[in-house]
Design an enzyme around this catalytic site. Structure first.
Site, PDB file in Angstrom:
ATOM      1  N   ASP A 232     -37.974  34.605  41.666  1.00 59.26           N
ATOM      2  CA  ASP A 232     -36.618  34.413  42.187  1.00 59.26           C
ATOM      3  C   ASP A 232     -36.199  35.678  42.923  1.00 59.26           C
ATOM      4  O   ASP A 232     -36.952  36.652  42.997  1.00 59.26           O
ATOM      5  CB  ASP A 232     -35.638  34.086  41.049  1.00 59.26           C
ATOM      6  CG  ASP A 232     -34.523  33.137  41.499  1.00 59.26           C
ATOM      7  OD1 ASP A 232     -33.963  33.377  42.594  1.00 59.26           O
ATOM      8  OD2 ASP A 232     -34.198  32.189  40.776  1.00 59.26           O
ATOM      9  N   HIS A 270     -32.374  20.570  45.680  1.00 52.80           N
ATOM     10  CA  HIS A 270     -31.046  19.973  45.886  1.00 52.80           C
ATOM     11  C   HIS A 270     -30.030  20.978  46.432  1.00 52.80           C
ATOM     12  O   HIS A 270     -28.947  20.587  46.863  1.00 52.80           O
ATOM     13  CB  HIS A 270     -30.542  19.308  44.593  1.00 52.80           C
ATOM     14  CG  HIS A 270     -29.933  20.231  43.591  1.00 52.80           C
ATOM     15  ND1 HIS A 270     -29.081  19.783  42.602  1.00 52.80           N
ATOM     16  CD2 HIS A 270     -30.036  21.574  43.390  1.00 52.80           C
ATOM     17  CE1 HIS A 270     -28.684  20.786  41.859  1.00 52.80           C
ATOM     18  NE2 HIS A 270     -29.251  21.884  42.313  1.00 52.80           N
TER      19      HIS A 270
END
EC number: 2.1.1.129
Length: 365
Positions: A232, A270
């Protein structure tokens, strides 16, 4: 059928269709009260009091006021007003208890309470509720009209940058965001690991957009043969604890992804437009060995919205991505298949469900 009164709440009255519709409209007009009261009940650890008390135990608002350290002498009355709303939504139970001063309402936990209390870090939707109703997130909604009429992502209109850049500038909100994601993940991953057997042949697993590493840590804890990489942004993994068998790697998924034979992504695609998703999937393709797979964990939208729990969950989440993310949206199976076909992956296989999310596999051809 609703029971009304002349003071004693005993006279039944059947609402006609007009009254039912008007009542629903009033409920929608007042809808902001419930999540904000629920947020306060979580933050004040009131839900934890009930969850730890256990089924069948009832607590007075005076006892609750004492346990949360309230100094306001009116706190028991204020708490009663809050808790009766939560009881009306089946978060709590309520009954009348007789005492020296007459009858008073006392409250206990309903089954739903256990999903919203903190549960000592064992999985909860409470932190996600707090995230969605944080002042930083709420500000986006006030720019929705302008977004529709003129363009410009509401979150960026409100804060001058996209959400994932903003978290790097606001330490408090970054923590709120990470906690919301992590605790939802624990809840979902417990169910997923019970239902999904697709990790058995994986040797190296990269969790792309893995936040503080909860996903991959739970996977590696159960499948100890896997080397786990949590990938990340650097400011995200800076908040990450150490886990056995997991390496935290900072980077940008639009630029590169560590090599692996399987990639795990939960609630990542998403957040992004189709164009961004194609870029992410292309980087995944480059990272994977031939025959490697992506394990996607995402919601799937039904073709037609209905008045049921499934539609309520997924379309509410879709509207959160609408205002907070740059082109983000929930997708159908056909939408994911279209993305896969553009990036060299095989047909999307839907494997199983874990609460509000579906597990899908995409194989590199």
């Amino acid at each position: 059928m609703t029971t009304y009164t002349n003071g004693n709440y005993t006279q039944p009255k059947t609402l006609d269709k007009d009254e039912q519709l008007a009542g629903l409209a009033v409920t929608l007009a007042n809808a902001a009260a419930f999540p904000m009261i629920l947020k306060s009940a979580f933050e004040l650890k009131i839900l934890d009091i009930f969850s730890k008390a256990g089924e069948g135990v009832f607590v007075s608002t005076s006892e609750i006021a004492s346990q949360i350290g309230a100094k306001n002498p009116n706190a028991p009355v204020l708490l009663d007003r809050m808790l009766r709303l939560l009881a009306s939504h089946s978060v709590l139970t309520c009954k009348l208890q007789k005492g020296e001063g007459g009858s008073q309402r006392v409250y206990g936990p309903a089954p739903l309470c256990n999903y919203l209390a903190s549960n000592d870090g064992q999985g909860s939707l409470g932190p996600l509720l707090v995230l969605h109703h944080d002042k930083v997130m709420m500000e986006s909604w006030f720019h929705l009209n302008d977004y529709i009429l003129e363009g410009g992502v509401p979150f960026k209109r409100a804060h001058g940058m996209i959400q994932f850049d903003y978290t790097g500038t606001d330490e408090r909100f970054n923590h709120v965001f990470n906690q919301g994601m992590a605790h939802h993940t624990i809840l979902v991953m417990k169910k997923l690991l019970d239902n999904y057997n697709g990790f058995n042949d994986v040797k190296v697993l990269v969790d792309v957009g893995g936040n503080i590493g909860v996903n991959v840590s739970m996977i590696v804890a159960k499948h100890t043969h896997i080397k786990g990489i949590n990938y990340d942004l650097p400011h995200v993994i800076a908040d990450a604890p150490s886990y056995p068998g997991v390496e935290h790697v900072g980077g940008n998924m639009f630029e590169s992804i560590p090599q692996a034979d399987a990639i795990f992504m939960k609630w990542v695609l998403h957040d992004w437009s189709d164009e961004h998703c194609v870029k992410i999937l292309n980087k995944c393709y480059e990272s994977l060995a031939k025959g490697g797979k992506i394990i996607l964990v995402e919601s799937l939208i039904p073709v037609i919205p209905e008045d049921n729990l499934e539609s309520h969950m997924v379309f509410s989440l879709d509207c959160h991505t609408l205002v907070h993310n740059q082109g983000g949206k929930e997708r159908s199976k056909e939408d994911f298949e279209a993305l896969a076909s553009k990036t060299g992956f095989s047909t999307v296989d839907v494997i199983c469900c874990a609460y509000d999310t579906w597990v899908m596999e995409l194989y590199k051809k």
